[in-house]
Design a protein around this motif. Structure first.
Motif, PDB file in Angstrom:
ATOM      1  N   THR A   1      -4.868   6.432  -1.861  1.00  0.00           N
ATOM      2  CA  THR A   1      -4.076   5.223  -1.667  1.00  0.00           C
ATOM      3  C   THR A   1      -3.893   4.470  -2.980  1.00  0.00           C
ATOM      4  O   THR A   1      -4.815   4.400  -3.794  1.00  0.00           O
ATOM      5  N   MET A   2      -2.703   3.926  -3.155  1.00  0.00           N
ATOM      6  CA  MET A   2      -2.413   3.051  -4.282  1.00  0.00           C
ATOM      7  C   MET A   2      -1.993   1.685  -3.731  1.00  0.00           C
ATOM      8  O   MET A   2      -1.366   1.617  -2.676  1.00  0.00           O
TER       9      MET A   2
ATOM     10  N   SER B   1       0.843  -1.187   0.000  1.00  0.00           N
ATOM     11  CA  SER B   1       0.000   0.000   0.000  1.00  0.00           C
ATOM     12  C   SER B   1       0.883   1.243   0.000  1.00  0.00           C
ATOM     13  O   SER B   1       1.971   1.240   0.577  1.00  0.00           O
TER      14      SER B   1
ATOM     15  N   GLY C   1      -7.223   5.392 -12.743  1.00  0.00           N
ATOM     16  CA  GLY C   1      -7.176   3.973 -12.428  1.00  0.00           C
ATOM     17  C   GLY C   1      -7.578   3.078 -13.579  1.00  0.00           C
ATOM     18  O   GLY C   1      -7.606   1.853 -13.439  1.00  0.00           O
TER      19      GLY C   1
ATOM     20  N   MET D   1       0.501   7.312 -10.825  1.00  0.00           N
ATOM     21  CA  MET D   1       1.308   6.713  -9.766  1.00  0.00           C
ATOM     22  C   MET D   1       1.990   5.452 -10.283  1.00  0.00           C
ATOM     23  O   MET D   1       1.506   4.823 -11.230  1.00  0.00           O
TER      24      MET D   1
ATOM     25  N   SER E   1      -3.547  -0.880  -8.462  1.00  0.00           N
ATOM     26  CA  SER E   1      -4.854  -0.225  -8.377  1.00  0.00           C
ATOM     27  C   SER E   1      -4.739   1.019  -7.500  1.00  0.00           C
ATOM     28  O   SER E   1      -3.719   1.210  -6.841  1.00  0.00           O
ATOM     29  N   ARG E   2      -5.792   1.830  -7.502  1.00  0.00           N
ATOM     30  CA  ARG E   2      -5.780   3.028  -6.675  1.00  0.00           C
ATOM     31  C   ARG E   2      -7.193   3.345  -6.213  1.00  0.00           C
ATOM     32  O   ARG E   2      -8.177   3.006  -6.881  1.00  0.00           O
TER      33      ARG E   2
ATOM     34  N   CYS F   1       7.014   3.326  -4.006  1.00  0.00           N
ATOM     35  CA  CYS F   1       5.959   3.944  -4.795  1.00  0.00           C
ATOM     36  C   CYS F   1       6.432   5.312  -5.265  1.00  0.00           C
ATOM     37  O   CYS F   1       7.345   5.904  -4.682  1.00  0.00           O
TER      38      CYS F   1
ATOM     39  N   ASN G   1      -8.882   6.772  -5.198  1.00  0.00           N
ATOM     40  CA  ASN G   1      -8.693   8.215  -5.099  1.00  0.00           C
ATOM     41  C   ASN G   1      -9.412   8.823  -3.897  1.00  0.00           C
ATOM     42  O   ASN G   1      -9.010   9.872  -3.388  1.00  0.00           O
TER      43      ASN G   1
END
Length: 123
Positions: free
Chosen positions: A78-79, A21, A55, A34, A71-72, A96, A74
């Protein structure tokens, strides 16, 4: 500038799974792409995966295709990086990264970096 904090690394046996994460703060999260990178001992840092601002567009390095999913969220800034079928060669520090704009690819240069989280896969 974006502040990025990774979590979720650890030690896992080959064939296992981990979920990384990345929590972001400081800029409007939904405005930039990202990505994830990794660096194994004695090797250069390499691109792992990238996701666009929404995403909906993702890209992976060949060695992780079909095993890793980026994945993310918004709403949560968080990604994630879901890593399945892990191999010993996936052992590395995973960072990241945040890009300047809403889209990026494997050749794009990130603007901001997290400190990294260690992933170790035992055979």
């Amino acid at each position: 500038q974006v502040q990025l904090v990774e979590s979720g690394g650890g030690l896992v046996q080959a064939g296992g799974s981990l979920r990384l994460s990345c929590a972001a703060s400081g800029r409007t999260f939904s405005r930039y792409a990202m990505g994830w990178f990794r660096q194994a001992p004695g090797k250069e840092r390499e691109f792992v995966a990238v996701i666009d601002w929404s995403g909906s567009i993702t890209s992976y390095t060949d060695s992780v295709k079909g095993r890793f999913t980026i994945s993310r969220d918004n709403a949560k800034n968080t990604m994630l990086l879901q890593m399945d079928s892990l191999k010993p060669e996936d052992t590395a520090v995973y960072n990241c990264a945040a890009y300047s704009g809403p889209y990026a690819n494997s050749n794009s240069r990130p603007r901001d970096w997290g400190q990294g989280t260690q992933v170790t896969v035992s055979s």
